[in-house]
Scaffold this motif. Sequence first.
Motif, PDB file in Angstrom:
ATOM      1  N   GLU A  94       7.602  13.388   3.026  1.00  0.00           N
ATOM      2  CA  GLU A  94       7.503  12.471   4.161  1.00  0.00           C
ATOM      3  C   GLU A  94       6.372  11.912   5.044  1.00  0.00           C
ATOM      4  O   GLU A  94       5.190  13.185   5.012  1.00  0.00           O
ATOM      5  N   VAL A  95       6.804  11.124   5.598  1.00  0.00           N
ATOM      6  CA  VAL A  95       5.572  10.606   6.648  1.00  0.00           C
ATOM      7  C   VAL A  95       6.467  10.357   8.140  1.00  0.00           C
ATOM      8  O   VAL A  95       7.199  10.009   8.050  1.00  0.00           O
ATOM      9  N   VAL A  96       5.906  11.338   8.973  1.00  0.00           N
ATOM     10  CA  VAL A  96       6.144  11.568  10.509  1.00  0.00           C
ATOM     11  C   VAL A  96       4.898  10.207  11.112  1.00  0.00           C
ATOM     12  O   VAL A  96       3.774  10.350  10.844  1.00  0.00           O
ATOM     13  N   PHE A  97       5.703   9.458  12.026  1.00  0.00           N
ATOM     14  CA  PHE A  97       4.711   9.034  12.814  1.00  0.00           C
ATOM     15  C   PHE A  97       5.118   8.973  14.718  1.00  0.00           C
ATOM     16  O   PHE A  97       5.901   9.653  15.154  1.00  0.00           O
ATOM     17  N   PHE A  98       4.147   8.910  15.075  1.00  0.00           N
ATOM     18  CA  PHE A  98       3.883   8.969  16.485  1.00  0.00           C
ATOM     19  C   PHE A  98       3.355   8.075  17.149  1.00  0.00           C
ATOM     20  O   PHE A  98       2.071   7.067  16.723  1.00  0.00           O
ATOM     21  N   GLY A 116       0.797  -1.308  -0.012  1.00  0.00           N
ATOM     22  CA  GLY A 116       0.397  -0.346  -0.163  1.00  0.00           C
ATOM     23  C   GLY A 116       1.040   1.212   0.404  1.00  0.00           C
ATOM     24  O   GLY A 116       2.014   1.317   0.459  1.00  0.00           O
ATOM     25  N   GLU A 117       0.136   2.264  -0.481  1.00  0.00           N
ATOM     26  CA  GLU A 117       0.708   3.093  -0.172  1.00  0.00           C
ATOM     27  C   GLU A 117       0.551   4.312   0.512  1.00  0.00           C
ATOM     28  O   GLU A 117      -0.953   4.189   0.859  1.00  0.00           O
ATOM     29  N   ILE A 118       0.534   5.336   1.746  1.00  0.00           N
ATOM     30  CA  ILE A 118      -0.080   5.801   2.550  1.00  0.00           C
ATOM     31  C   ILE A 118      -0.669   6.997   2.372  1.00  0.00           C
ATOM     32  O   ILE A 118       0.191   7.890   1.211  1.00  0.00           O
ATOM     33  N   PRO A 119      -2.060   7.312   2.332  1.00  0.00           N
ATOM     34  CA  PRO A 119      -3.013   8.636   1.608  1.00  0.00           C
ATOM     35  C   PRO A 119      -1.808  10.286   1.744  1.00  0.00           C
ATOM     36  O   PRO A 119      -1.365  10.258   2.770  1.00  0.00           O
ATOM     37  N   THR A 120      -1.693  10.143   0.450  1.00  0.00           N
ATOM     38  CA  THR A 120      -2.046  12.266   0.884  1.00  0.00           C
ATOM     39  C   THR A 120      -3.032  12.681   1.358  1.00  0.00           C
ATOM     40  O   THR A 120      -3.967  12.590   1.794  1.00  0.00           O
ATOM     41  N   LEU A 145       1.612  11.148   9.387  1.00  0.00           N
ATOM     42  CA  LEU A 145       0.937  11.978   9.592  1.00  0.00           C
ATOM     43  C   LEU A 145       1.656  13.149   8.497  1.00  0.00           C
ATOM     44  O   LEU A 145       3.538  13.044   8.496  1.00  0.00           O
ATOM     45  N   HIS A 146       1.546  13.707   6.637  1.00  0.00           N
ATOM     46  CA  HIS A 146       2.334  13.616   5.780  1.00  0.00           C
ATOM     47  C   HIS A 146       2.182  15.091   5.645  1.00  0.00           C
ATOM     48  O   HIS A 146       1.690  15.824   5.967  1.00  0.00           O
ATOM     49  N   ILE A 147       3.839  15.336   5.870  1.00  0.00           N
ATOM     50  CA  ILE A 147       4.482  16.798   5.502  1.00  0.00           C
ATOM     51  C   ILE A 147       4.290  16.932   3.488  1.00  0.00           C
ATOM     52  O   ILE A 147       5.283  17.105   3.659  1.00  0.00           O
ATOM     53  N   ASP A 148       2.953  17.641   3.685  1.00  0.00           N
ATOM     54  CA  ASP A 148       2.746  17.680   1.743  1.00  0.00           C
ATOM     55  C   ASP A 148       2.353  19.159   1.581  1.00  0.00           C
ATOM     56  O   ASP A 148       2.074  19.597   1.320  1.00  0.00           O
TER      57      ASP A 148
END
Length: 367
Positions: free
Chosen positions: A248-252, A191-195, A231-234
Amino acid sequence: MMLLWLLRCSSLFLLTAAFSPWEPCSSSRRHCLRLSSSTNNEDPPPVFPISTRTALVEKAKELDANLAKGAKVGGYSSVGWSNRLGTVLTPASIPGVYTGDREFMWNNIDVSCRMVVIQLANSKDLWVHSPVGLDEPLKEALDKLGTVKYVVSPNYEHLKFAPQWAAAYPDAHMWGCPGLPERMPEVDFAGEIPTQIRPSSWKAAKNDDDVVLANQVNLDNCWDLEEIQPLHIDVEVSPATGKPFFNEVVFFHTPSQTLITTDLYWNYPQADGIPNSHLASTVQEWELAPSLESIPAGSRAFFFAMNRLYLPIYKNVMVTSKDKFQDIIDFIVRKWKATTLIPAHGDLVRGQEVIQQVLKKQLDLKQ
């Protein structure tokens, strides 16, 4: 790549900077900042309870025979600023968060890389972020922790070893940041993390019409997005291509209150070799993060380039939506309230207040 071109063009300037003073601490200040393993009987900083510290040390001994025998460093590799302990995996947070710290050589300069491995709740499954090179010692360590179930390539730069992991773990689900599966057709991504994905607790702001909340998507073969929140840094675009540079996508990690970044935030060490010697309110040297005599000149030159050259360009040129960027950083700082910050480059930061301070400073949170 634009960043590498920028660094090459600045090489003479950077080499000069590498041998110039690097915000040195006075000897007395260094002494007060150091948290030496010889001070076990003293009260630790409140940002790092002694119970947590002890638990992490014991888990490190379970994974490294050298540490179990009482050695000060691990038996996996030589020590250096990118792997201070010389271990294949290093416990980082409770519950179940580990890092794989490695050298990453660019033009004979160690610029470092760090993988994160998380034991998922209520299972023996492992979630792997920004995978590093896979070898037998790492496979053995992973087998002790559980079964590799998800492998995440979080941006366009931290992807080199994804094909290796896909081949080694065919039953694992490979995930990429938005747009990455199209760039890497050789990897069978699940899968692709959603925009524009945001955590479920995100509060809509201006120009948020296209955001996707984690609790509103149904993704097959995906981990629990409440346990590890994306959380996508779009907000950034490369001026050379007109397209996202890192994406980038950051994660918590909710159970451990751990924030995981790749290239949004870094925390390179000072020339004195002491972890976090520039941050008086967090943990410096301790059993799993020993000090070094010094940092190599080439690496110091790279740090200088990233801090003084690249970072202003990123914030002032590449970030095209300043208001949206502020909203994202504000959420990361004030809503997630991380107590451990794991960057892909540099030392970990511990303590909610100091994490908020370093993020505000490096990323220019204005509010």
